[in-house]
Each structure stands twice: as structure tokens, then as C-alpha cells.
Design a protein around this motif. Structure first.
Motif, PDB file in Angstrom:
ATOM      1  N   HIS A  40      53.494  38.070  21.907  1.00  0.00           N
ATOM      2  CA  HIS A  40      53.384  37.391  20.612  1.00  0.00           C
ATOM      3  C   HIS A  40      52.258  36.360  20.676  1.00  0.00           C
ATOM      4  N   HIS A  93      48.736  35.042  18.698  1.00  0.00           N
ATOM      5  CA  HIS A  93      47.880  35.015  17.509  1.00  0.00           C
ATOM      6  C   HIS A  93      46.502  34.504  17.923  1.00  0.00           C
ATOM      7  N   HIS A 105      49.120  38.092  12.417  1.00  0.00           N
ATOM      8  CA  HIS A 105      49.848  38.519  11.216  1.00  0.00           C
ATOM      9  C   HIS A 105      49.061  39.634  10.526  1.00  0.00           C
ATOM     10  N   GLU A 138      51.945  41.302  14.023  1.00  0.00           N
ATOM     11  CA  GLU A 138      53.224  40.798  13.516  1.00  0.00           C
ATOM     12  C   GLU A 138      53.269  41.176  12.045  1.00  0.00           C
ATOM     13  N   ASP A 187      54.765  33.174  20.932  1.00  0.00           N
ATOM     14  CA  ASP A 187      54.297  32.976  19.559  1.00  0.00           C
ATOM     15  C   ASP A 187      53.125  31.982  19.556  1.00  0.00           C
ATOM     16  N   HIS A 212      49.626  30.191  19.077  1.00  0.00           N
ATOM     17  CA  HIS A 212      48.506  30.131  18.136  1.00  0.00           C
ATOM     18  C   HIS A 212      47.316  29.437  18.793  1.00  0.00           C
TER      19      HIS A 212
HETATM   20 ZN    ZN Z   1      54.082  34.767  15.014  1.00  0.00          ZN
END
Ligand code: ZN
Ligand code: DGT
Ligand code: CA
Ligand code: CA
Length: 589
Positions: free
Chosen positions: A353, A355, A391, A431, A547, A549
Motif C-alpha cells: 500500500h 502511494h 488511488h 487502490e 498506506d 504517502h
Molecule cells: Zn491508501
């Protein structure tokens, strides 16, 4: 006789302290301290005052002076306290709700209420916010532009659930604890120092930080602790314990014992309370009585332990990892020698995960770092593989054809990276939003461009259970959808989990070979530990993801590991402990 909870009483005492502060802080400084100390003590007391009163044992309550005790008696007998009413009568009740907002003290709250004539405790927070937005606070004497902005931000945070008393997230509690350990270790009287309580058990939220020290000179250690430069105040000081409050109302408890008792001390103050109670009952059947000082045998002698392992072994139990100590069957398992071998951070071989900042024109936020930078961090973390999962491109702003072309271009980029970067294997994910009707935000041909997809909910969180469950199952049933991200949607201290029929979801995931994410983001930690343990009974697989970023977020993996451990997970339960080849087999299953 009327009844009040400890929380209600503490609140009332704090109001009296605040009213004294507003009236004349210098004149009433002893009263203010006494009321604050009593409120702290009552709020953190394990016994309810109403029970003490029923036993005629109010004298047993520590940290509360005789006159406040009398006021408490009056409160229970008549439902009110004449003295409190006298002190409070000059202060508008609209002041008190403001005191729950971080950074609001009594004087600031009073000044705003007074200057703007705010008298309604129900609307006062909104009223202040409105006045701040209208720019009227900046010109007030002693305020200014910056403090007006601070007030707006503090109210925004307050509305997200951040009150002064809310439980800390793990990341914040760890930081407080580490800073304190470093400080304590500077004192030569400190032999060893440890983090205990819920933080050692790695619970997802922490009430207060507990620290234990072994020393031959407890007084000196407590003096050093009480001189901590970042403390707000000392709220308790005994022979071997002390508690201090740091700014932001964060509490740190310290216990000091001599080294020969270290084993039992660690065991006792690690908790949980529920684990300790169950362990004590188990020990009692063998004729042993447990305490932080050791184990009292039938003949009355105290057996001491330098290590925690010896303590558990003496009781005929295997050592129990702190993450399991919640009275969820761990004592029985330790007895039968069936404790799980928990997954560890070193077992992790990748993260799905991630980004990156690749310009995908997404439906939600983009990452801050390039794919290349994320790969460098993955290599530093010794990962075998890394999955990119930006995303999906926004469906509001693009046609299906445009999205298809964006993804084709992104695939080219990933192919190039695969050629130039041989040390970390790349998994091509996205995602993908599960829309309200359960369909995915990407068409089938777009999904075909991916190795697999993470699917998740980012809208309409409050739909009824059945609708929500059906929506998730429909989204997850796409053959490319292999992972459900942050399955409950909760945000710690700010958003409740959505309503899901977990049994139905778990059964579906097992049947269709889908993995549930354990999201390591410190305010998510989702799936939650309790649900992980339940899901594990269905023999479901999990993925521990960060997750991220930004590259620095990739270091949050240990928080997710702690959730997996608290859910009793072993290495085999976690997909991203698999070797690359085994992983590919799983994806293609
Ligand atoms: Zn995410
Ligand atoms: P927290 O601070 O709310 O996140 O949770 P803990 O578990 O850190 O609880 P805390 O700080 O009140 O106490 C630390 C440990 O001390 C607790 O886990 C077990 C032990 N302890 C505290 N009070 C009691 C008690 O009344 N009985 C027993 N058996 N153990 C206690
Ligand atoms: Ca604690
Ligand atoms: Ca504590």
C-alpha cells in the motif's frame, strides 16, 4: 442519597479550580492546586467514590484533602455543594465547555465569553468558532492574528474528537516514552528502565505512559523524575511511585524497585488488569499470592524473580508475549504450550500500500515521493518486493478511455522501472474505490492492466450494515480485487468504524481467498486487533501495509505488526511475509 461518577466529580472540581483561576490566580493558588490534584486523583482512581462512600471508606481516597472530602460528602447527601455554588456563581457556565478544547485555559475562555457576551454553554464552541472566522478575535487585547488562527485550528481538532483527555495514539505515546527513558537513563542511579502498561502491550491507544526503573536508590530516581524539565506538574509522589503531567495533559507514571524484584515488577505493571486478575485467580488455586514484589508461597515466604520469564515459569506457564496479555485465552494457551509464535517485523518482505507521486490524476490524495524514491527506501528496509497502489484516476474528471490511457502510460513507467531496478521486485496495483452500489471505480479492461488491486471504501460511510456488507462483498468479488484496505474505515479519536457484518465478510474472504489489510497508519490501525483475532479463527490471510504517502511513512510498519500480534497472528497468516514466488502463486490462485 444522590449518585455521581468519578468523572462527574472530577469535572466539577476542575470547574471550581477554573473559577478560582479566573477570579484571582495568585490569591487562590493553593486552592487551585488542591482542586486540580483532587480531580486528577479521582479521575485516575480505580475505585468509584460511590463505592467508597457505601463502605464508609472515603478516607482511603488518596490525594484529596479533608475539606474537599467534606464537600464530596455534601454533594452525595444533597446533590449540590454550597461552597462550589458560591465560587461558581460569578462565572458564566458558557466558560466550561471551552475548557475541553486543547490549548484553552480558564482565563482565555473567560475573556472570550466575557467580551463577546456568550452565555449559552450548548452553542459556545460554535459561537467562538464563528467569531474567530469573522476575524473579530485578533483585535482583542492579548490575542492577535496568530492566536485567532490557533483557536480555529484547536476547535477544528476538537470537532475531530481531540479533547484534552482523549487517549494517545501509539506513535505519540512511544515518543513521550522514549524521550523520558533517555532522560531517566542520564541518572546514574537508574540501573535499567522499561516501558510498561498498555504501551508495552502495544495497544492501539494509550491512556497514560507507565515506566519502571530498577535502582538501589528509589528516592534519588524519583527526585530526578520530578525534575523533568517538560513537566506541567507533579500529581503524586510516594516512596516508590510518582506521576507527572506533561503539557497537553499527558500523564507519565513511574515505579522504582530494587533489581531482585524486577521480574515481578515488569509482570505486574505490564498488565493488563484483566490478565493480572485472571493470573492471580489461577495462582491462588496453587496457593500462591501474586504482587509486584514477587510470589508469596503457602508458608508466607516471598519468592522474588529477577526476570519475567522465571515468574511465569514458576507458575507452570510459558512466558506470554505482552501483546497477548488481555485475558483472551493466553493463560490457558501458556499452560498447554500452544501459544502462537507471533509474526515479527523481520518477517516482512514487502509492502503493497504505497502511494507514489506518479501523476495519475487520482480520486483522492497523491503521494509526495517518486516511485524511485519509494524503491530506494524499500531496499533499505530489505524488502524483496514493493507494490505501488496509487488511488484510481478520478472517474468524475475522466472518461473511461482517458483512464485506460493513463494506466497504459503508468504500466510503461512500471515496466521501465522493472528493467532498471533489479533489487526490489515491483507489484503493479492500484487502490480502487468501491462505489456506493458495490461496483469498482475501474472498468474490467482497466483492472486487467494490474497485477492485483486493493479495494476500499472512501464515501457513504454511514449506510446500514446489510447495504455496507453487500457493497464490500460485491467490490471484493472482482477476480483482480485481492485485498480489502482499512476494512472498518475507523479513524482513532475522530471517526467510528462503519457497520459491517463481520462474520459474513470473514466467511466470504475465506471462501474466495481474499486478504484483509492491517493498515499501519497510527490513527487507523485497521482492521482492529479484536477483529483480527476473530478473523483468524476463520483462517483468513492478512496483509500488513503502511498506506504510505511519503518514504518516511514506510517506517510505520511496526505499528501494523503490533496489531497483528495482538490478533495472535503468526508468520503464515500474513501474505507479505511470503517469498516473491509464493506471493505470485497466491495472487494467481
Ligand atoms: Zn491508501
Ligand atoms: P491505559 O493506561 O489506560 O492505556 O492502560 P494500562 O493497561 O496501561 O493501565 P494503567 O496505566 O492503569 O496501569 C498499568 C498496569 O498496572 C495495568 O495494565 C496493570 C497494573 N494495574 C494497575 N491497576 C491495577 C489493579 O487495580 N489491579 C491489578 N491487578 N493490576 C493493576
Ligand atoms: Ca498506562
Ligand atoms: Ca498508569
Amino acid at each position: 442519597m444522590k449518585s455521581f461518577t468519578n468523572e462527574e466529580i472530577a469535572r466539577l472540581l476542575r470547574q471550581v479550580a477554573a473559577a478560582y483561576t479566573i477570579q484571582n490566580e495568585a490569591k487562590y493558588r493553593f486552592q487551585i492546586l488542591a482542586y486540580q490534584k483532587a480531580a486528577d486523583s479521582i479521575e485516575t482512581s480505580a475505585t468509584e467514590i460511590k463505592d467508597l462512600l457505601a463502605d464508609n471508606a472515603l478516607d482511603d481516597l488518596p490525594g484529596v484533602g479533608a475539606s474537599i472530602k467534606n464537600h464530596i460528602l455534601e454533594l452525595f447527601n444533597t446533590g449540590a455543594v454550597t461552597h462550589f455554588e458560591d465560587v461558581l456563581k460569578n462565572v458564566s457556565p458558557a466558560v466550561f465547555p471551552l475548557l475541553d478544547i486543547p490549548s484553552f485555559g480558564p482565563k482565555k475562555a473567560f475573556k472570550l465569553v466575557d467580551k463577546f457576551n456568550l452565555n449559552d454553554p450548548i452553542t459556545v464552541v460554535d459561537d467562538v468558532y464563528k467569531i474567530a472566522c469573522e476575524g473579530k478575535i485578533a483585535s482583542l487585547e492579548g490575542f492577535g492574528e496568530k492566536s485567532q488562527n490557533d483557536i480555529k485550528r484547536a476547535i477544528d481538532e476538537y470537532k475531530l474528537g481531540k479533547t484534552k483527555s482523549s487517549r494517545m495514539v501509539l506513535a505519540m505515546a512511544s515518543e513521550i516514552s522514549n524521550t523520558m527513558l533517555t532522560y531517566l537513563r542520564k541518572d546514574k542511579n537508574v540501573l535499567q528502565a522499561f516501558t510498561l502498561g498498555s504501551l508495552r502491550r502495544m495497544k492501539s491507544t494509550i491512556g497514560d505512559v507507565d515506566i519502571a526503573v530498577s535502582s538501589n536508590n528509589p528516592t534519588a530516581v524519583l527526585d530526578h523524575f520530578n525534575s523533568y524539565p517538560y513537566k506541567d506538574r507533579v500529581i503524586e509522589r510516594g516512596d516508590i511511585t510518582s506521576s507527572i503531567i506533561l503539557s497537553g495533559n499527558k500523564q507519565v507514571d513511574l515505579m522504582v524497585l530494587t533489581p531482585e524484584m524486577l521480574g515481578s515488577l515488569l509482570q505486574h505493571f505490564t498488565g493488563s488488569k484483566e490478565h493480572n486478575v485472571a493470573l492471580r485467580e489461577y495462582a491462588l488455586k496453587k496457593g500462591y499470592s501474586l504482587s509486584e514484589k514477587g510470589i508469596k508461597l503457602k508458608d508466607g515466604t516471598l519468592k522474588t524473580f529477577t526476570s519475567e520469564k522465571e515468574f511465569y515459569n514458576f507458575l507452570g506457564l510459558a512466558w506470554i508475549p505482552p501483546e497477548l496479555r488481555e485475558n483472551q485465552g493466553e493463560i490457558e494457551a501458556a499452560l498447554k504450550k500452544t501459544l502462537p509464535t507471533l509474526v515479527e517485523i523481520d518477517d516482512i518482505k514487502g509492502d503493497f500500500h504505497i502511494h507514489s507521486n506518479y501523476a495519475i490524476e487520482p480520486s483522492h490524495d497523491l503521494g509526495k515521493n517518486t516511485m524511485e524514491e519509494m524503491l530506494i527506501r524499500a531496499k533499505e528496509l530489505n524488502y524483496e518486493y514493493l507494490g505501488f497502489s496509487e488511488h484510481n484516476p478520478s472517474i468524475g474528471n475522466h472518461t473511461e478511455q482517458e483512464i485506460y490511457e493513463i494506466l497504459l502510460k503508468r504500466n510503461k513507467k512500471i515496466d521501465q522501472l522493472r528493467m532498471s531496478n533489479k533489487s526490489v521486485r515491483i507489484i503493479n496495483l492500484l487502490e480502487v474505490d468501491i462505489l456506493v452500489n458495490g461496483s469498482l471505480a475501474l472498468s474490467d479492461r482497466c483492472m486487467e492492466l494490474l497485477d492485483m488491486a486493493i479495494v476500499s471504501i472512501h464515501s457513504s460511510f454511514r449506510n446500514p450494515t446489510e447495504e455496507m456488507t453487500t457493497r464490500i462483498l460485491k467490490g471484493l468479488s472482482h477476480p483482480k480485487a485481492k485485498i480489502l484496505a482499512h476494512p472498518s474505515g475507523r479513524l482513532i479519536n475522530s471517526r467510528a468504524p462503519y457497520e459491517v457484518d463481520w462474520k459474513r465478510l470473514f466467511a466470504f474472504a475465506k471462501e474466495n481467498n481474499k486478504a484483509l489489510e492491517i493498515n499501519s497508519w497510527p490513527t487507523r490501525l485497521d482492521l482492529q486487533d479484536i477483529l483480527v483475532k476473530q478473523a483468524r479463527d476463520y483462517d483468513i490471510k492478512f496483509v500488513i501495509n503502511t498506506d504510505s504517502h511519503a518514504t518516511s511513512h514506510m517506517d510505520n510498519m511496526p505499528y501494523g505488526i503490533s496489531v497483528a500480534k495482538r490478533g495472535w497472528c503468526e508468520r503464515k497468516d500474513i501474505i507479505n511475509t511470503y517469498s516473491y514466488d509464493k506471493l505470485i502463486d497466491w495472487i494467481n490462485q
